[in-house]
Design an enzyme around this catalytic site. Structure first.
Site, PDB file in Angstrom:
ATOM      1  N   LYS A  84      -1.966  -1.373  -3.886  1.00 20.14           N
ATOM      2  CA  LYS A  84      -3.026   0.325  -3.715  1.00 20.14           C
ATOM      3  C   LYS A  84      -2.197   1.085  -3.892  1.00 20.14           C
ATOM      4  CE  LYS A  84      -6.138   1.807  -0.161  1.00 20.14           C
ATOM      5  NZ  LYS A  84      -7.109   1.524   0.593  1.00 20.14           N
ATOM      6  N   LYS A 140       0.936  -0.809  -0.397  1.00 24.33           N
ATOM      7  CA  LYS A 140      -0.297   0.434   0.048  1.00 24.33           C
ATOM      8  C   LYS A 140       1.049   1.160   0.062  1.00 24.33           C
ATOM      9  CE  LYS A 140      -3.929   2.269   2.406  1.00 24.33           C
ATOM     10  NZ  LYS A 140      -4.581   2.235   3.741  1.00 24.33           N
TER      11      LYS A 140
HETATM   12  C1  PBG Z   1      -7.561   3.438   5.396  1.00 26.35           C
HETATM   13  C2  PBG Z   1      -7.046   3.312   4.744  1.00 26.35           C
HETATM   14  C3  PBG Z   1      -7.296   4.632   3.268  1.00 26.35           C
HETATM   15  C4  PBG Z   1      -7.658   3.751   1.956  1.00 26.35           C
HETATM   16  C5  PBG Z   1      -8.675   2.760   2.744  1.00 26.35           C
HETATM   17  N1  PBG Z   1      -8.038   2.504   3.582  1.00 26.35           N
HETATM   18  C6  PBG Z   1      -7.320   5.860   3.200  1.00 26.35           C
HETATM   19  C7  PBG Z   1      -5.749   5.817   3.453  1.00 26.35           C
HETATM   20  O1  PBG Z   1      -4.654   4.642   4.140  1.00 26.35           O
HETATM   21  O2  PBG Z   1      -5.463   6.982   3.821  1.00 26.35           O
HETATM   22  C8  PBG Z   1      -8.664   4.442   1.088  1.00 26.35           C
HETATM   23  C9  PBG Z   1      -9.143   4.419  -0.126  1.00 26.35           C
HETATM   24  C10 PBG Z   1      -9.448   4.756  -1.235  1.00 26.35           C
HETATM   25  O3  PBG Z   1      -8.432   6.096  -1.528  1.00 26.35           O
HETATM   26  O4  PBG Z   1      -9.874   4.418  -2.163  1.00 26.35           O
HETATM   27  N2  PBG Z   1      -7.889   2.435   6.661  1.00 26.35           N
END
Ligand code: PBG
Length: 336
Positions: free
Chosen positions: A260, A208
């Site tokens: 992601k 991520k």
């Molecule tokens: C954090 C989380 C995020 C997203 C999913 N889980 C935001 C981040 O890490 O700042 C992003 C999902 C998206 O942008 O569609 N719990």
């Protein structure tokens, strides 16, 4: 006498593109409704669904509207939803304690869906603190030896473990730790097993990235974050550490590994798909959605065709499951 030179082999490529039937016949990648995971938001303290301004067509849900949209998803052939909780502002605190509470918004949402759908719909839950902390970080804060405020890895993982068990108890089939703390997968696996939830799976957010494509999501969950997550999420410049993260997560017991965002990171999806012995998911994130939605609304692109092209590309790169805010529309498009 037959001679190779009599054949015009240069004509081969277009022969298989002549009409829709032959194109479908030779397609190497086919989308199916069961490929998609629909991310959903349940919000506390609202009495009607609320559209997220930067994600047209996506809503924060009440319990009722959440159930309704899950029925729509199931009817379209989607098998899995991923639930995020949006607490009331006044319920946020430094440790995100409402994330663990049985009557916290996310755990209530999970329980409501499990009661409504039983085993028919897979309920995945976000196992992270950023929606619940008043500072918006994915974990608890501490001050390091040099006076910098940092997210404290191990105490955060302890809370994730409690959260995962609470979610399993509420009825989640899959927990999804999205906070990028070191060791989170192994610790959660151990905690789930010890609490009698050996059959609850873990979707590991393995690779991520600290991505600006998450921008609209912060609107979606009313995030309190100031600053960024670069000390725990990955640097967009790197791919080697993705492979390390994936290897660690698999060794720690991940049932799925995820990359992601999706479209800007298809090289990562492809590399991970090559080495992973467990299913590989990709998350088409809020910013990817918002860009297509905005261009579509302006009539600058053919919205539905572009959406399906993006999803096809994510699958072609090697994703087995795709998180997408388009899950219902895309599933309907698959059904024709
Ligand atoms: C954090 C989380 C995020 C997203 C999913 N889980 C935001 C981040 O890490 O700042 C992003 C999902 C998206 O942008 O569609 N719990």
């Amino acid at each position: 006498m037959w001679r190779m030179a009599d054949y015009d082999l240069t004509r081969r490529p277009r022969r298989l593109r002549r009409n829709p039937a032959i194109r479908e016949f030779v397609a190497e990648t086919r989308l199916h409704p069961a490929d998609f995971i629909l991310p959903l938001f349940i919000a506390d303290g609202i009495d009607a669904p609320r559209e997220i301004p930067s994600m047209p067509g996506v809503h924060q849900h009440t319990e009722d509207s959440l159930k309704r949209i899950c029925h729509e998803a199931l009817d379209a052939g989607v098998k899995c939803v991923d639930l995020f909780g949006v607490p009331r502002e006044e319920d946020k605190d430094a440790t995100g304690s409402v994330a663990v509470a049985e009557d916290g918004i996310l755990n209530r949402g999970i329980a409501a869906l499990r009661e409504e759908f039983g085993e028919d719909l897979l309920i995945m839950s976000d196992t992270c603190l950023d929606e619940f902390t008043d500072h918006g970080h994915c974990g608890v804060l501490t001050t390091d030896a040099h006076g910098n405020e940092v997210v404290d890895n191990d105490p955060t993982v302890d809370i994730y473990c409690e959260m995962a068990v609470a979610q399993a108890r509420a009825g989640a089939h899959i927990v999804s730790p999205s906070g990028m703390m070191d060791g989170q997968i192994g610790a959660i696996r151990k905690a789930l097993d010890a609490a009698g939830f050996a059959d609850v799976a873990i979707m590991a957010y393995s690779a991520k990235y600290a991505s600006k494509f998450f921008g609209p999501f912060r609107d979606a969950v009313g995030s309190s974050l100031k600053g960024d997550r670069r000390t725990y999420q990955q640097d967009p410049a790197n791919i080697r550490e993705s492979l390390l993260e994936v290897e660690l997560d698999i060794a720690e017991g991940a049932d799925f590994v995820m990359v992601k965002p999706a479209l800007p990171y298809l090289d990562v999806v492809a590399k991970v798909a090559e080495i992973s012995p467990v299913p590989v998911a990709a998350y088409q994130v809020s910013g990817e959605y918002a860009m297509l939605a905005a261009a579509g609304q302006n009539g600058w692109i053919d919205y539905e065709a572009t959406m399906m092209e993006a999803l096809t590309s994510i699958k072609r790169a090697g994703a087995d499951q795709i998180f997408t805010y388009y899950a219902i529309e895309a599933a309907r498009a698959c059904n024709g």
